[in-house]
Design a protein around this motif. Structure first.
Motif, short mmCIF file in Angstrom:
data_model
loop_
_atom_site.label_atom_id
_atom_site.label_comp_id
_atom_site.label_asym_id
_atom_site.label_seq_id
_atom_site.Cartn_x
_atom_site.Cartn_y
_atom_site.Cartn_z
N ALA A 76 49.23 33.84 51.87
CA ALA A 76 48.30 34.94 52.14
C ALA A 76 46.85 34.47 52.18
O ALA A 76 45.97 35.23 52.60
CB ALA A 76 48.47 36.02 51.06
N GLY A 77 46.60 33.22 51.76
CA GLY A 77 45.21 32.76 51.69
C GLY A 77 44.43 33.48 50.60
O GLY A 77 43.26 33.80 50.76
N THR A 78 45.13 33.74 49.48
CA THR A 78 44.49 34.46 48.37
C THR A 78 44.86 33.80 47.05
O THR A 78 45.71 32.92 46.99
CB THR A 78 44.98 35.93 48.30
N VAL A 79 44.22 34.28 45.99
CA VAL A 79 44.69 34.03 44.63
C VAL A 79 45.12 35.38 44.08
O VAL A 79 44.31 36.31 43.98
CB VAL A 79 43.59 33.39 43.76
N ASP A 80 46.41 35.51 43.77
CA ASP A 80 46.92 36.75 43.20
C ASP A 80 46.51 36.84 41.74
O ASP A 80 46.67 35.88 40.98
CB ASP A 80 48.45 36.81 43.31
N VAL A 81 45.99 38.00 41.34
CA VAL A 81 45.57 38.22 39.96
C VAL A 81 46.61 39.11 39.29
O VAL A 81 46.81 40.27 39.68
CB VAL A 81 44.18 38.87 39.90
N LEU A 82 47.29 38.55 38.29
CA LEU A 82 48.39 39.25 37.63
C LEU A 82 48.01 39.66 36.21
O LEU A 82 47.56 38.83 35.41
CB LEU A 82 49.64 38.36 37.56
N ASP A 83 48.20 40.92 35.90
CA ASP A 83 48.03 41.41 34.53
C ASP A 83 49.30 41.04 33.77
O ASP A 83 50.40 41.51 34.12
CB ASP A 83 47.84 42.92 34.57
N ILE A 84 49.16 40.19 32.74
CA ILE A 84 50.36 39.81 31.98
C ILE A 84 50.23 40.23 30.51
O ILE A 84 50.80 39.60 29.63
CB ILE A 84 50.67 38.30 32.10
N ARG A 85 49.53 41.34 30.28
CA ARG A 85 49.46 41.85 28.90
C ARG A 85 50.86 42.13 28.38
O ARG A 85 51.14 41.95 27.21
CB ARG A 85 48.58 43.10 28.84
N ASP A 86 51.74 42.60 29.28
CA ASP A 86 53.18 42.65 28.97
C ASP A 86 53.84 41.60 29.88
O ASP A 86 54.13 41.88 31.04
CB ASP A 86 53.75 44.03 29.26
N PRO A 87 54.07 40.40 29.34
CA PRO A 87 54.57 39.33 30.20
C PRO A 87 55.98 39.57 30.72
O PRO A 87 56.43 38.86 31.62
CB PRO A 87 54.51 38.08 29.31
#
Length: 523
Positions: A76-87
């Motif tokens: 995608a030509g991106t950096v995906d930002v993942l919320d992992i407060r609940d991994p």
């Protein structure tokens, strides 16, 4: 409907290995530890991009303040930002626009992304973002094909491996940029370059020492291809994968101090499976075959006041338009003196299928006297000067043979690919990271082909011990359809307990083929 399966093996200190087949990720997450002072890996959850075979999840990093993982999505030509407060339930909250993204690093609320140019032999850049808001702050011009970026431990500098891969070696179109290391002062916004031009008149000396220079008619500065970086204090160690070497860089002076050849591994003394056409597992010593370690990932740790390096010895050839340095043994002329049983060795079930380097040693007549295979199929520990301290030998292949015999040396492009990588690099350890767990030091490495992550206790650098292996690939599913779990681990990132949302150490693994980010707990 396929259930995702997790395969895991634990090693008690000096005890026999055992394996458990865990039917689902939920079960994997609650599996028992190995009952000793070692560690076990447990699957918690995954985020899936839904894109298979496109490089949609590669390198990962993590911001402790926001409890977010940052994962390169090259497709995608991106950096995906993942919320992992609940991994157990990672979710994408936003993406950072980063065309050509290859690598990401996070420090003190800043996110750095290495991006190659549209034409990879042109200058690339590093973009800097705010971790919390995702706002782009600035960008820096660096060398061609920035393949890896990392912060120094104090967060003041960025170090970038500019691989400088060629576009082509075709006549009239040779386009092989210089490899280099960029050093960015984040506060001042300055970029300095450590290049290899000082070694251009030392090619013969480097070759004699064991540095592999194999590009056609390329000066040293263009032939060397920086791949991965680890930094301690004002020193960086940079893998030169295709060259089977490591560069030691003085960051204060922005100067390459040394190029250290990594030597050869004698497969006459340890085993390897050399054939993908014999229909069986056949790990045994191969006289006359030596492995070029050729590490991709590199990390470092301290033990008793000394710095040590850990490398994942993947191997990589040069196979470009109009030029390739790879050949199968059966297509080569072998020296009758070095290989008196050459005709037998060239059979498919022996060495005939093995992929080796065309620049392996030859005699005056041009017949091969030694065969150099790509990669060590292993994890190594080295001193800060690059000297070999320990190597895992053939333990990775034997581990897979024992625990996943039906998937031995499988490929990552499809299931039902038993033994298909035995002729070329085997399990292919690629990414490696190091972390502290309850006062002990562990190295974690992803096995790119068969999948999974292996853990070694490296607290004693001269006697590392296999601690665990976890594979969350579903071999009953379809890689192409995206039902095969986690396939093709590329980047492995360690989150210490103090930074973790669960207060237990985590591993964040980017799986390039399946387009998934898997999160494991280290127990």
């Amino acid at each position: 409907m396929h259930h995702s399966q997790a395969f895991r093996v634990t090693a008690a200190a000096c005890a026999a290995l055992s394996v458990a087949l865990l039917a689902t990720p939920a079960q994997a997450a609650t599996s028992q530890g190995n009952g000793n002072k070692g560690v076990s890996l447990a699957f918690l959850g995954r985020f899936s991009t839904g894109s298979v075979g496109t490089g949609a999840s590669e390198i990962a990093s993590y911001d402790p303040a926001t409890k977010r993982a940052f994962v390169v999505n090259a497709q995608a030509g991106t950096v995906d930002v993942l919320d992992i407060r609940d991994p157990r339930k990672p979710r994408r909250v936003t993406s950072l626009a980063a065309p050509g993204a290859n690598s990401v690093a996070v420090s003190k609320g800043l996110v750095a992304v290495a991006e190659q140019a549209a034409k990879k032999s042109d200058q690339g850049k590093v973009s800097l973002f705010q971790a919390r808001s995702g706002k782009k702050l600035k960008e820096f011009r660096v060398g061609a094909l920035p393949d890896m970026v990392t912060f120094t431990e104090d967060g003041r500098r960025l170090v970038v491996a500019n691989e400088g891969e060629p576009e082509s070696y075709c006549a009239g179109a040779v386009d092989d940029p210089e490899g280099s290391v960029s050093i960015i002062d984040v506060a001042r916004g300055t970029v300095r370059t450590a290049d290899f031009r000082a070694f251009d008149d030392r090619a013969d000396e480097l070759r004699a020492a064991g540095v592999r220079l194999s590009g056609p008619d390329a000066p040293v500065s263009r032939d060397l291809e920086p791949e991965y970086v680890t930094v301690s204090g004002d020193t960086a160690w940079v893998t030169l994968q295709e060259n089977n070497a490591v560069a030691i860089v003085d960051l204060d002076r922005a100067k390459v101090e040394r190029i250290v050849p990594l030597g050869l591994k004698d497969f006459g003394k340890v085993g390897m499976d050399a054939s993908d056409k014999d229909g069986k597992i056949d790990i045994r010593p191969r006289t006359g075959v030596k492995g070029m370690y050729m590490p991709d990932g590199i990390a470092h740790f301290r033990s008793r006041g000394q710095t040590y390096l850990v490398t994942a010895n993947e191997g990589d050839g040069r196979d470009w338009d109009c030029y390739s340095d790879e050949a199968r043994v059966k297509d080569l002329t072998l020296s009758s003196e070095a290989f008196p049983n050459a005709a037998e060795l060239k059979k498919d079930a022996e060495l005939g299928r093995l992929t080796v380097a065309t620049d392996s040693p030859k005699d005056a007549s041009g017949a091969y006297t030694e065969l150099h295979a790509f990669g060590g199929r292993s994890i190594s520990v080295r001193s800060a000067t690059g000297a070999l301290v320990w190597d895992s030998g053939d333990e990775l292949e034997r581990l897979i043979a024992r625990e996943l015999p039906k998937q031995f040396n499988a490929d990552h492009e499809e299931n039902d690919s038993f033994d298909s990588r035995s002729d070329n690099k085997g399990p292919e350890p690629e990414g490696v990271t190091v972390g502290q767990v309850r006062g002990r030091t562990y190295a974690f490495a992803g096995l790119e082909r068969v999948g999974g992550v292996v853990a070694y206790d490296v607290t004693d650098p001269r006697r590392p011990v296999l601690a665990d292996y976890l594979n969350t690939r579903d071999f009953a599913g379809s890689v192409e359809k995206g039902t095969a779990g986690d396939v093709g681990p590329e980047g492995v990132f360690f989150v210490p307990a103090g930074d973790s949302p669960t207060h237990k150490p985590l591993l964040i693994v980017g799986n390039e083929v399946s387009g998934t980010t898997a999160i494991y707990e280290v127990r």
